[in-house]
Design a protein around this motif. Sequence first.
Motif, PDB file in Angstrom:
ATOM      1  N   VAL A  69       2.197  -5.169   3.027  1.00  0.00           N
ATOM      2  CA  VAL A  69       3.311  -4.267   2.708  1.00  0.00           C
ATOM      3  C   VAL A  69       4.655  -4.995   2.800  1.00  0.00           C
ATOM      4  O   VAL A  69       4.941  -5.660   3.797  1.00  0.00           O
ATOM      5  N   ASP A  70       5.454  -4.855   1.759  1.00  0.00           N
ATOM      6  CA  ASP A  70       6.864  -5.238   1.826  1.00  0.00           C
ATOM      7  C   ASP A  70       7.672  -3.963   1.630  1.00  0.00           C
ATOM      8  O   ASP A  70       7.719  -3.406   0.536  1.00  0.00           O
TER       9      ASP A  70
ATOM     10  N   GLY B 150       6.870  -5.375  10.533  1.00  0.00           N
ATOM     11  CA  GLY B 150       6.058  -5.036  11.697  1.00  0.00           C
ATOM     12  C   GLY B 150       4.979  -6.035  12.041  1.00  0.00           C
ATOM     13  O   GLY B 150       4.282  -5.878  13.049  1.00  0.00           O
ATOM     14  N   GLY B 151       4.816  -7.074  11.212  1.00  0.00           N
ATOM     15  CA  GLY B 151       3.845  -8.108  11.512  1.00  0.00           C
ATOM     16  C   GLY B 151       2.415  -7.704  11.221  1.00  0.00           C
ATOM     17  O   GLY B 151       2.137  -6.809  10.430  1.00  0.00           O
ATOM     18  N   GLY B 152       1.483  -8.368  11.889  1.00  0.00           N
ATOM     19  CA  GLY B 152       0.067  -8.213  11.629  1.00  0.00           C
ATOM     20  C   GLY B 152      -0.480  -9.521  11.094  1.00  0.00           C
ATOM     21  O   GLY B 152       0.222 -10.536  11.028  1.00  0.00           O
ATOM     22  N   SER B 153      -1.754  -9.529  10.737  1.00  0.00           N
ATOM     23  CA  SER B 153      -2.362 -10.750  10.209  1.00  0.00           C
ATOM     24  C   SER B 153      -3.512 -10.390   9.288  1.00  0.00           C
ATOM     25  O   SER B 153      -4.054  -9.281   9.327  1.00  0.00           O
TER      26      SER B 153
ATOM     27  N   GLU C  31       5.272   4.974  -3.966  1.00  0.00           N
ATOM     28  CA  GLU C  31       6.178   5.970  -4.532  1.00  0.00           C
ATOM     29  C   GLU C  31       6.825   6.822  -3.441  1.00  0.00           C
ATOM     30  O   GLU C  31       8.010   7.166  -3.531  1.00  0.00           O
ATOM     31  N   THR C  32       6.068   7.155  -2.415  1.00  0.00           N
ATOM     32  CA  THR C  32       6.637   7.922  -1.303  1.00  0.00           C
ATOM     33  C   THR C  32       7.702   7.100  -0.586  1.00  0.00           C
ATOM     34  O   THR C  32       8.785   7.606  -0.246  1.00  0.00           O
ATOM     35  N   ALA C  33       7.405   5.822  -0.356  1.00  0.00           N
ATOM     36  CA  ALA C  33       8.370   4.941   0.292  1.00  0.00           C
ATOM     37  C   ALA C  33       9.610   4.760  -0.572  1.00  0.00           C
ATOM     38  O   ALA C  33      10.742   4.733  -0.055  1.00  0.00           O
ATOM     39  N   ALA C  34       9.433   4.634  -1.883  1.00  0.00           N
ATOM     40  CA  ALA C  34      10.572   4.462  -2.787  1.00  0.00           C
ATOM     41  C   ALA C  34      11.489   5.676  -2.752  1.00  0.00           C
ATOM     42  O   ALA C  34      12.727   5.546  -2.776  1.00  0.00           O
TER      43      ALA C  34
ATOM     44  N   ASP D  75       7.599   1.717   8.756  1.00  0.00           N
ATOM     45  CA  ASP D  75       7.015   2.669   9.700  1.00  0.00           C
ATOM     46  C   ASP D  75       6.399   3.861   8.961  1.00  0.00           C
ATOM     47  O   ASP D  75       5.319   4.341   9.326  1.00  0.00           O
ATOM     48  N   LEU D  76       7.083   4.339   7.930  1.00  0.00           N
ATOM     49  CA  LEU D  76       6.564   5.451   7.130  1.00  0.00           C
ATOM     50  C   LEU D  76       5.250   5.074   6.461  1.00  0.00           C
ATOM     51  O   LEU D  76       4.268   5.835   6.509  1.00  0.00           O
ATOM     52  N   ILE D  77       5.205   3.895   5.850  1.00  0.00           N
ATOM     53  CA  ILE D  77       3.982   3.456   5.178  1.00  0.00           C
ATOM     54  C   ILE D  77       2.847   3.305   6.180  1.00  0.00           C
ATOM     55  O   ILE D  77       1.701   3.705   5.906  1.00  0.00           O
ATOM     56  N   ARG D  78       3.140   2.749   7.340  1.00  0.00           N
ATOM     57  CA  ARG D  78       2.098   2.582   8.360  1.00  0.00           C
ATOM     58  C   ARG D  78       1.554   3.938   8.821  1.00  0.00           C
ATOM     59  O   ARG D  78       0.337   4.090   8.997  1.00  0.00           O
ATOM     60  N   ARG D  79       2.435   4.915   8.991  1.00  0.00           N
ATOM     61  CA  ARG D  79       1.964   6.236   9.406  1.00  0.00           C
ATOM     62  C   ARG D  79       1.082   6.878   8.334  1.00  0.00           C
ATOM     63  O   ARG D  79       0.025   7.441   8.636  1.00  0.00           O
ATOM     64  N   LEU D  80       1.497   6.765   7.088  1.00  0.00           N
ATOM     65  CA  LEU D  80       0.715   7.355   5.999  1.00  0.00           C
ATOM     66  C   LEU D  80      -0.626   6.647   5.823  1.00  0.00           C
ATOM     67  O   LEU D  80      -1.650   7.283   5.535  1.00  0.00           O
TER      68      LEU D  80
END
Length: 301
Positions: A111-112, A95-98, A32-35, A75-80
Amino acid sequence: MPETRVSVTARPPATPSEDVAELRRIAVQLAETAAAHVRSRRPEVFGPEGARDGVVQAKGHPTDPVTIVDTETEDLIRRLLDEARPGDPILGEEGGGSLVDGGEETVHWVVDPIDGTVNFLYGIPGYAISVAAVRDGQPVAGAVVDVARAATYSAGLRMGATKVTGDGAVEHLRCTPVRSAAMALVSTGFAYGKHRRARQAELIAQILPEIRDIRRLGAAALDLCFVAEGRVDAYYEHGLNAWDWAAGALIAAEAGAALRLPAATSPGAAGELVVAAAPGVANELTELLERVGATTAIPDA
């Protein structure tokens, strides 16, 4: 090729219900914050004269865009997430990852930041934020926010699925009671690469005469939520990544859908099939997909 899993609810939950509820709460808050960020940023970066320079770039295919808002939002979601769950691994589209094996106690976040970027680019109201908590390869909590409608879909493993509208109304989600594939409204999607897209078109030509009709929404996470909500009766698509389906598949499963999913670690390039269907048509639709060859993977050429 990773083994296909037919249901996200096939195994007992690896976490107590209280833990799943907390992961679901975090997923909802993040989505919701990202939206809200995406909703506020679109008119800033896409003015009356179109996108500003540098706002849109191409990824693997010229027709596959990524915008500055996609990267900002991830980036916002990753920080939160780092504040709420420090140390949890994150897999994001940009941002990738596995999904490395961390054991049953490790929570991965999938995350999308904008699912349906082409719709977002054109101002078509069909794009979403998708956030899922995955444990041992299985989604256990997730949220998908339809940005334009300000509707939040969420689910927790063995806790059901809901939609909360912008005015706060809560709907408990269930699939449609449709009993015949001939009466099923089926959603699908198409790849960016020419080889896979051509094969998908061939399959549509064989499937369409056997069902009510086809819909192409342009956002896999919303397709899956629409199965859960009963806006469509089924959905199938080849070549999705985990961030496309992790949250939406759990929501569909908790609303009663029958699912066919690749392993969470299977890359979209492998071209494996994702299916979600109302239980009354799941077997018949599966037989149809098998008969026309749609259950065979369509890898990138």
